[in-house]
Design an enzyme around this catalytic site. Structure first.
Site, PDB file in Angstrom:
ATOM      1  CB  SER A  98       2.749   1.310   6.750  1.00 19.41           C
ATOM      2  OG  SER A  98       1.617   1.589   7.521  1.00 19.41           O
TER       3      SER A  98
ATOM      4  CG  HIS B  18      -0.399   0.262   2.507  1.00 22.05           C
ATOM      5  ND1 HIS B  18      -0.121  -0.730   3.417  1.00 22.05           N
ATOM      6  CD2 HIS B  18      -0.043   1.420   3.107  1.00 22.05           C
ATOM      7  CE1 HIS B  18       0.379  -0.200   4.520  1.00 22.05           C
ATOM      8  NE2 HIS B  18       0.444   1.116   4.354  1.00 22.05           N
TER       9      HIS B  18
ATOM     10  CG  ASP C  69     -12.917  -9.536   3.401  1.00 27.08           C
ATOM     11  OD1 ASP C  69     -12.774  -8.413   3.912  1.00 27.08           O
ATOM     12  OD2 ASP C  69     -13.994 -10.132   3.354  1.00 27.08           O
TER      13      ASP C  69
END
Length: 372
Positions: free
Chosen positions: A305, A164, A229
C-alpha cells in the site's frame, strides 16, 4: 465560480490531446490543470496517535457504485481538497484551499466472510535482488515507511504514499509523529568499508537507512470520508523529509484514460509483507476505472500500500521516454458484482485537481504546476 459550468470543468478531467502519430508511440497527453492555493490555516489540537496502522483498506463501493454516485458540489470539492499538516513536533494545522481556473481551455461489497486474497492465479510478482537493480531507477524510487507501507520518491525531499498509512480516517496512527522513511542500501561486512564487492556471485544483503519525516499532508477528503465511498478517492498523502535523499526520483503526472496507457498496463514496486526485506515488482492490465480510481488485479500483499503506480510514455516536448507516477496503490477491495463477490486491487488516480494539490505541496508555487 460556483456555477455548473465551472464545476463540470473542475470535476471532469481536462481533455487529453494525442498527436497525429500517437499510434507509433504512447504519448503523454498535455493537460492544463487548475490552481489550488491555500486560503487560511488554523492550528488544531495535537492528535493522540492512537490508531492502529492498517496495511490495506476495503470498501463495499465498487466501480458501478462510484460511477453512479452524484458529483460533489464545488464547495464539497474545496472541502475534500483542504488538508491537514502534521509536523514532527506533534503540532497539527488545517488549511482551507481555493480552486481557480486561469484558462477556459482544458487539454488535456465486501462479500460473505472470506479469506482476503490479493494473488490472482499464478503469482506474477518479481522479487528484485542485487544492488545493481535495487539501487537503480526506477526501483530505487521505492522506499519503506516505518508504519509498514511503501512510498515513492517524487522530489528531492518528498515521498508520495497512501493516506491510510498515516491516518485511519478518524485518527493518526501510532508512529505517525515519529514517522521515518527507509532507503535500501548494501549491508557491508565488518572490515569491508569501501571495498569493491560488486563482483560477488552471492547477492548482497541489504539494510534500510532511515530518514525522519518533517511534515505530512493528508487531504480532508480522506479524513472526512473515513475510508468509505468518498474516502477511497482521497487515499493519498505527501511526506516531506528532514533532509534531501540524493536519489533520482519519479515525477507525478495526471492519469490518462486507461485506453491510452501502453498496453493498458500499470506498474508498481512495493515492500509486500509476505516477502520481508524484498522489493517486489509487478505489472498488470487495468480492468476498470472511474474518474478517481483504477481497478486492476495486480498481485499484491499488505505492505505494498502506498506504492506509486507508474507508466512509461513518450514525452513530446522533451523528445524522450519518461516514467511518471499516475496513481497511488491503495489496497484490496471486495466488490459485489451482480450478487457475485469479485475482488480487485485499487489505485487512486492522480486527477488534474489532485495533481495541482500535490504539486503545490511539493513546489510551493502554482506557476510550476501548470502542466500535468
Amino acid at each position: 465560480m460556483a456555477g455548473l459550468s465551472t464545476l463540470i470543468f473542475l470535476l471532469c478531467a481536462a481533455k487529453d490531446v494525442l498527436p497525429s502519430n500517437s499510434h507509433w508511440k504512447p504519448t503523454w497527453p498535455s493537460y492544463r490543470v487548475p490552481v489550488i492555493l491555500p486560503r487560511s490555516t488554523l492550528n488544531l489540537d495535537k492528535p493522540q496517535f492512537d490508531a492502529e496502522a492498517r496495511l490495506e483498506v476495503v470498501s463495499p463501493c465498487g466501480p458501478e457504485c462510484h460511477k453512479s454516485s452524484r458529483l460533489p458540489t464545488y464547495e464539497e470539492v474545496k472541502n475534500y481538497l483542504s488538508y491537514e499538516t502534521l509536523y514532527a513536533n506533534g503540532s497539527l494545522t488545517e488549511t482551507e484551499v481555493g480552486i481557480y481556473i486561469l484558462s477556459n481551455t482544458g487539454d488535456g461489497s465486501r462479500g460473505k466472510s472470506r479469506t482476503k486474497r490479493q494473488i490472482y492465479g499464478y503469482d506474477s510478482r518479481f522479487s528484485i535482488f542485487g544492488k545493481d537493480f535495487l539501487l537503480n531507477y526506477p526501483f530505487s524510487t521505492s522506499v519503506k515507511l516505518s508504519t509498514g507501507c511503501t512510498g515513492t520518491l517524487v522530489a528531492e525531499k518528498h515521498v508520495l504514499t497512501a493516506a491510510h498509512c498515516i491516518h485511519d480516517g478518524k485518527s493518526y496512527v501510532k508512529g505517525a509523529q515519529k514517522l521515518r522513511v527507509g532507503f535500501l542500501k548494501p549491508k557491508l561486512k565488518d572490515g569491508s568499508k569501501g571495498a569493491n564487492i560488486t563482483n560477488s556471485a552471492v547477492p548482497e544483503k541489504m539494510k534500510f537507512q532511515w530518514i525522519r519525516v518533517k511534515r505530512t499532508h493528508v487531504p480532508k477528503g480522506w479524513i472526512k470520508g473515513n475510508a468509505n465511498d468518498i474516502g477511497m478517492d482521497y487515499d493519498y498523502a505527501l511526506l516531506e523529509l528532514k533532509k534531501p535523499h540524493k536519489r533520482k526520483f519519479m515525477k507525478i503526472g495526471v492519469s490518462p484514460p486507461a485506453r491510452h496507457l501502453p498496453g493498458g498496463r500499470i506498474h508498481f514496486s512495493g515492500y509486500d509483507n509476505d516477502r520481508p526485506g524484498n522489493l517486489v515488482y509487478r505489472f498488470c492490465d487495468v480492468k476498470d476505472e472511474t474518474y478517481d480510481l483504477l481497478y486492476q488485479q495486480c498481485d499484491a500483499q499488505p505492505g505494498a500500500s502506498g506504492s506509486g503506480v507508474y507508466v512509461r510514455m513518450w514525452k513530446r516536448q522533451n523528445h524522450k521516454w519518461e516514467r511518471k507516477i499516475i496513481g497511488i496503490f491503495s489496497g484490496h477491495q471486495w466488490v459485489d458484482m451482480n450478487g457475485t463477490p469479485q475482488d480487485f486491487n485499487v489505485a487512486v488516480r492522480i486527477t488534474p485537481l489532485k495533481y495541482a494539490q500535490i504539486c503545490y505541496w511539493i513546489k510551493g508555487n502554482y506557476l510550476d504546476c501548470r502542466e500535468g
